[in-house]
Design a protein around this motif. Structure first.
Motif, PDB file in Angstrom:
ATOM      1  N   LEU A 179      -5.711  -7.087  -9.978  1.00 49.52           N
ATOM      2  CA  LEU A 179      -5.504  -6.670 -11.362  1.00 49.52           C
ATOM      3  C   LEU A 179      -4.581  -7.602 -12.143  1.00 49.52           C
ATOM      4  CD1 LEU A 179      -4.974  -2.819 -10.849  1.00 49.52           C
ATOM      5  CD2 LEU A 179      -7.071  -4.002 -11.506  1.00 49.52           C
ATOM      6  N   TYR A 189      -3.332  -4.702  -5.793  1.00 51.31           N
ATOM      7  CA  TYR A 189      -2.803  -5.031  -7.117  1.00 51.31           C
ATOM      8  C   TYR A 189      -2.984  -6.496  -7.479  1.00 51.31           C
ATOM      9  CZ  TYR A 189       1.660  -6.757  -5.090  1.00 51.31           C
ATOM     10  OH  TYR A 189       2.634  -7.432  -4.406  1.00 51.31           O
ATOM     11  N   VAL A 221      -6.762  10.624  -9.803  1.00 53.76           N
ATOM     12  CA  VAL A 221      -6.905   9.293 -10.406  1.00 53.76           C
ATOM     13  C   VAL A 221      -5.599   8.511 -10.254  1.00 53.76           C
ATOM     14  CG1 VAL A 221      -7.200   8.045 -12.583  1.00 53.76           C
ATOM     15  CG2 VAL A 221      -8.727   9.952 -12.011  1.00 53.76           C
ATOM     16  N   THR A 222      -4.476   9.192 -10.445  1.00 54.09           N
ATOM     17  CA  THR A 222      -3.177   8.537 -10.266  1.00 54.09           C
ATOM     18  C   THR A 222      -3.009   8.041  -8.841  1.00 54.09           C
ATOM     19  OG1 THR A 222      -2.194   9.954 -11.973  1.00 54.09           O
ATOM     20  CG2 THR A 222      -0.684   8.807 -10.493  1.00 54.09           C
ATOM     21  N   LEU A 253       3.823   0.390 -12.888  1.00 59.88           N
ATOM     22  CA  LEU A 253       2.449   0.886 -12.751  1.00 59.88           C
ATOM     23  C   LEU A 253       2.087   1.117 -11.287  1.00 59.88           C
ATOM     24  CD1 LEU A 253      -0.466   1.449 -13.750  1.00 59.88           C
ATOM     25  CD2 LEU A 253      -0.856  -1.027 -13.638  1.00 59.88           C
ATOM     26  N   PHE A 254       2.436   0.172 -10.451  1.00 60.82           N
ATOM     27  CA  PHE A 254       2.061   0.295  -9.048  1.00 60.82           C
ATOM     28  C   PHE A 254       3.013   1.190  -8.259  1.00 60.82           C
ATOM     29  CE2 PHE A 254       0.068  -3.721 -10.335  1.00 60.82           C
ATOM     30  CZ  PHE A 254      -1.244  -3.416 -10.010  1.00 60.82           C
ATOM     31  N   PRO A 272       1.754   5.996  -8.234  1.00 63.25           N
ATOM     32  CA  PRO A 272       1.083   6.939  -7.316  1.00 63.25           C
ATOM     33  C   PRO A 272       2.039   7.607  -6.333  1.00 63.25           C
ATOM     34  CG  PRO A 272      -0.168   4.909  -7.503  1.00 63.25           C
ATOM     35  CD  PRO A 272       1.129   4.662  -8.181  1.00 63.25           C
ATOM     36  N   VAL A 291      -6.342   0.337  -4.905  1.00 58.56           N
ATOM     37  CA  VAL A 291      -6.700  -0.912  -5.593  1.00 58.56           C
ATOM     38  C   VAL A 291      -5.699  -2.000  -5.208  1.00 58.56           C
ATOM     39  CG1 VAL A 291      -7.078  -2.010  -7.825  1.00 58.56           C
ATOM     40  CG2 VAL A 291      -7.612   0.425  -7.522  1.00 58.56           C
ATOM     41  N   SER A 338      -5.338   7.318  -6.815  1.00 56.25           N
ATOM     42  CA  SER A 338      -6.351   6.313  -6.483  1.00 56.25           C
ATOM     43  C   SER A 338      -5.876   4.892  -6.763  1.00 56.25           C
ATOM     44  CB  SER A 338      -7.637   6.585  -7.264  1.00 56.25           C
ATOM     45  OG  SER A 338      -7.448   6.372  -8.651  1.00 56.25           O
ATOM     46  N   ILE A 339      -4.805   4.742  -7.547  1.00 56.30           N
ATOM     47  CA  ILE A 339      -4.262   3.403  -7.785  1.00 56.30           C
ATOM     48  C   ILE A 339      -3.836   2.762  -6.469  1.00 56.30           C
ATOM     49  CG2 ILE A 339      -2.437   2.112  -8.978  1.00 56.30           C
ATOM     50  CD1 ILE A 339      -2.409   4.247 -11.111  1.00 56.30           C
ATOM     51  N   LEU A 340      -3.457   3.604  -5.496  1.00 61.02           N
ATOM     52  CA  LEU A 340      -3.065   3.081  -4.186  1.00 61.02           C
ATOM     53  C   LEU A 340      -4.210   2.334  -3.503  1.00 61.02           C
ATOM     54  CD1 LEU A 340      -1.090   6.145  -2.755  1.00 61.02           C
ATOM     55  CD2 LEU A 340      -0.129   3.915  -3.348  1.00 61.02           C
ATOM     56  N   CYS A 359       7.583   9.351 -13.745  1.00 59.65           N
ATOM     57  CA  CYS A 359       7.143  10.104 -12.562  1.00 59.65           C
ATOM     58  C   CYS A 359       7.765  11.496 -12.510  1.00 59.65           C
ATOM     59  CB  CYS A 359       7.481   9.321 -11.294  1.00 59.65           C
ATOM     60  SG  CYS A 359       6.559   7.777 -11.156  1.00 59.65           S
TER      61      CYS A 359
END
Length: 272
Positions: free
Chosen positions: A116, A113, A104-105, A142-143, A146, A111, A107-109, A83
């Motif tokens: 996935l 988790y 895009v980074t 990963l999570f 963002p 989804v 936007s993970i918020l 980060c």
């Protein structure tokens, strides 16, 4: 113009009430972990039998603590490194797709988790990371990307570019300027990112549930497996002892690093 005395008194009273509201459950859990409770190892008198039950459960408390520490360290190291570099890139460099990559980074918020974890479990099995502490730590990282990238980008945006340009005039390249000049300035934000990653990894239940076996369980997962005893009776005493053990590192780290934590969130609040 000074604030009237009665306003200061009301503010202090409200602060005290809020402190009581937040601290009362923690104090209650600590007391109950030592107090006698039916259906627990500490059924008569005060003592540490609930902690002994937790210590001796299956693989043992040291094993679960070790797993939690390893997963937390992996998440902290990867979150801070990735980060910091990502925030520096999004803040300082102009290249095609920069804003799209940042969006895009973030936007993970959006989804959930949990949706996935099953695909990741299948993928990790193919690449040999399923049922490993490294795999759990990487998914948690990963999570964390963002919010942590957002914090670091704002932190770098708040640093004048003149500092970096002066370092380059003296012969530094971009990486050297980052390490020698910018990182000491944005250290509070880096500490904030590390602290958030540690808290998420230390307390996470869902990701270890999907990606690790009982032998690689972290402490939160082991606590859930342990709490249901004979005939479906929940061992609240051992559960409360586990909560206290989980609480101690979080409280210590937050108290030690709180000044950096506040500065880290304030960085870039005006200029972002």
């Amino acid at each position: 113009m000074s604030t009237p005395m009665w306003k200061r008194v009301i503010a202090r009273i409200l602060e005290a009430l809020l402190a009581i509201v937040f601290l009362a459950p923690l104090v209650w859990v600590i007391i109950c972990s030592f107090s006698p409770q039916a259906g627990s190892a500490q059924s008569d008198g005060w003592g540490i039998n609930n902690y002994l039950t937790l210590f001796n459960y299956q693989a043992g408390l040291p094993t679960y603590l070790f797993n939690s520490i390893v997963v937390s360290l992996i998440a902290v190291v990867f979150s801070v490194v990735v980060c910091t570099l990502a925030g520096y890139s999004f803040s300082r460099f102009e290249y095609p797709g920069r804003n799209l990559g940042f969006m895009v980074t973030l936007s993970i918020l959006m989804v959930p988790y949990a949706s996935l974890l099953i695909p990741m479990m299948v993928w990790f099995k193919d690449i040999g990371l399923n049922d490993t502490l490294l795999g759990v730590g990487l998914v948690i990282t990963l999570f964390q990307l963002p919010m942590s990238t957002f914090i670091m980008r704002n932190a770098f945006n708040a640093v004048p570019k003149d500092m970096e340009e002066a370092a380059m005039v003296d012969g530094c390249n971009s990486f050297q300027a980052l390490v020698k000049i910018l990182m000491p300035v944005v250290k509070p934000s880096m500490v904030t990112v590390g602290l958030l990653a540690f808290l998420e990894a230390w307390n996470n239940f869902m990701i270890p549930l999907y990606l690790s076996s009982s032998a690689k369980s972290t402490l939160p997962l082991a606590m859930v497996n342990m709490r249901q005893q004979t005939m479906g009776v929940i061992d609240y005493g051992a559960t409360e002892a586990g909560v206290v053990i989980l609480l101690i590192p979080c409280a210590i780290l937050f108290l030690v690093l709180q000044k950096y934590y506040v500065k880290g969130f304030m960085a870039g609040a005006v200029k972002g």
